[in-house]
Design a protein around this motif. Structure first.
Motif, PDB file in Angstrom:
ATOM      1  N   LYS A   1      -1.706  -4.548  -0.150  1.00  0.00           N
ATOM      2  CA  LYS A   1      -2.921  -4.404  -0.931  1.00  0.00           C
ATOM      3  C   LYS A   1      -3.641  -5.752  -0.990  1.00  0.00           C
ATOM      4  CE  LYS A   1      -0.532  -1.089  -3.942  1.00  0.00           C
ATOM      5  NZ  LYS A   1       0.049  -0.884  -5.293  1.00  0.00           N
ATOM      6  N   GLU A   2      -4.954  -5.709  -1.208  1.00  0.00           N
ATOM      7  CA  GLU A   2      -5.697  -6.960  -1.356  1.00  0.00           C
ATOM      8  C   GLU A   2      -5.273  -7.677  -2.617  1.00  0.00           C
ATOM      9  OE1 GLU A   2      -9.872  -6.454  -1.020  1.00  0.00           O
ATOM     10  OE2 GLU A   2      -9.773  -5.555   0.985  1.00  0.00           O
TER      11      GLU A   2
ATOM     12  N   THR B   1       9.470   1.600   6.020  1.00  0.00           N
ATOM     13  CA  THR B   1       8.678   0.416   5.681  1.00  0.00           C
ATOM     14  C   THR B   1       9.180  -0.223   4.389  1.00  0.00           C
ATOM     15  OG1 THR B   1       6.711   1.249   6.804  1.00  0.00           O
ATOM     16  CG2 THR B   1       6.364  -0.414   5.106  1.00  0.00           C
TER      17      THR B   1
ATOM     18  N   PRO C   1       3.315  -7.927   7.752  1.00  0.00           N
ATOM     19  CA  PRO C   1       2.072  -7.422   8.356  1.00  0.00           C
ATOM     20  C   PRO C   1       1.041  -7.032   7.301  1.00  0.00           C
ATOM     21  CG  PRO C   1       3.966  -6.524   9.501  1.00  0.00           C
ATOM     22  CD  PRO C   1       4.506  -7.256   8.300  1.00  0.00           C
ATOM     23  N   LYS C   2      -0.148  -7.553   7.449  1.00  0.00           N
ATOM     24  CA  LYS C   2      -1.195  -7.398   6.425  1.00  0.00           C
ATOM     25  C   LYS C   2      -1.650  -5.954   6.249  1.00  0.00           C
ATOM     26  CE  LYS C   2      -1.375 -11.771   5.444  1.00  0.00           C
ATOM     27  NZ  LYS C   2      -0.129 -12.136   6.164  1.00  0.00           N
ATOM     28  N   GLN C   3      -1.493  -5.123   7.281  1.00  0.00           N
ATOM     29  CA  GLN C   3      -1.961  -3.741   7.159  1.00  0.00           C
ATOM     30  C   GLN C   3      -1.166  -2.936   6.134  1.00  0.00           C
ATOM     31  OE1 GLN C   3      -0.531  -5.001   9.959  1.00  0.00           O
ATOM     32  NE2 GLN C   3       0.636  -3.452  11.088  1.00  0.00           N
ATOM     33  N   PHE C   4      -0.025  -3.461   5.709  1.00  0.00           N
ATOM     34  CA  PHE C   4       0.799  -2.763   4.721  1.00  0.00           C
ATOM     35  C   PHE C   4       0.567  -3.265   3.297  1.00  0.00           C
ATOM     36  CE2 PHE C   4       3.372  -2.433   8.656  1.00  0.00           C
ATOM     37  CZ  PHE C   4       3.446  -1.051   8.743  1.00  0.00           C
TER      38      PHE C   4
ATOM     39  N   LYS D   1       4.254 -12.135   1.261  1.00  0.00           N
ATOM     40  CA  LYS D   1       2.933 -11.708   1.696  1.00  0.00           C
ATOM     41  C   LYS D   1       2.434 -12.505   2.895  1.00  0.00           C
ATOM     42  CE  LYS D   1      -0.078 -10.713  -1.563  1.00  0.00           C
ATOM     43  NZ  LYS D   1      -0.893 -10.825  -2.802  1.00  0.00           N
TER      44      LYS D   1
ATOM     45  N   ILE E   1       0.842  -1.200   0.000  1.00  0.00           N
ATOM     46  CA  ILE E   1       0.000   0.000   0.000  1.00  0.00           C
ATOM     47  C   ILE E   1       0.879   1.254   0.000  1.00  0.00           C
ATOM     48  CG2 ILE E   1      -1.663   1.340   1.367  1.00  0.00           C
ATOM     49  CD1 ILE E   1      -2.732  -1.328   2.451  1.00  0.00           C
TER      50      ILE E   1
END
Length: 219
Positions: A216-217, A110, A211-214, A207, A64
């Protein structure tokens, strides 16, 4: 035989001179003053080398805040490097990516975390079966603040895993954009054997552990 010996001696002399010249030119790159790329339209740029750029391009585009990842060459001393020339290992360049990102969404820190989390950090001159100086790992800094971020994260990781981190740290000088057919390679060639067997598994490993918050889907 007597005629061959002088020719061999001359060839060895020029070979040694070329090697010495290459080392001198590479040292000049490593010791250069970094060039800072200005923010344009709110977007910043960062540069990393981490093995095959087909793999790295897709990894960063899954983050992201990253708008685009461009494949190219950096870290060497020749002008206008090509894929064929870079693959000889004689240009000094490594396959690299230019990351165009929104610094208000994702930080340089990041991006460095992404870098270390997406590779075998102890492998020298390559990733997996892609081996050679053209596949070596390099983090490029544009100013002293970025350099310190890189060095601190590299040192912390080395301490954490109790191993030497292979990635080199260079002042950024210039990024040469690779040939058109290398761009968005994973997206444009999803069924290529390398993409199926190397790029996608590497992306999925990253992936699964980042951490998933960083992320994109989809990318």
């Amino acid at each position: 035989m007597n005629r061959i010996l002088p020719v061999l001696a001359l060839a060895l002399l020029f070979s040694c001179q070329n090697t010495a010249q290459s080392k001198k030119e590479q040292e000049a790159v490593i010791n250069a003053i970094p060039i800072e790329v200005p923010i344009e339209n709110g977007k910043a740029k960062a540069y990393f080398a981490s093995g095959c750029f087909w793999c790295v391009e897709a990894i960063y585009e899954s983050v992201i805040g990253v708008e685009e990842s461009i494949s190219g060459y950096s870290g060497g001393y020749t002008k206008n490097p090509t894929y064929e020339a870079s693959n000889t290992g004689r240009t000094g360049h490594a396959e690299a990516v230019e990351i165009i990102y929104d610094p208000n969404v994702v930080s340089f820190e990041t991006l460095v975390d992404v870098y270390f989390a997406s590779q075998n950090v102890t492998q020298v001159n390559g990733q997996g079966n892609d081996r050679g100086s053209q596949y070596r790992s390099i983090l490029f800094y544009q100013n002293e603040a970025q350099k310190q971020i890189i060095l601190e994260k590299k040192a912390a990781l080395a301490k954490k895993i109790n191993a030497t981190i292979a990635a080199e740290v260079y002042p950024f000088q210039k990024f040469w954009v690779a040939e058109d057919y290398h761009q968005d390679y994973e997206k444009r060639n999803p069924n290529h054997p390398y993409i199926q067997n190397v790029s996608i598994p590497r992306l999925n490993r990253f992936k699964a552990n980042f951490p998933k918050q960083f992320l994109k889907e989809s990318h």
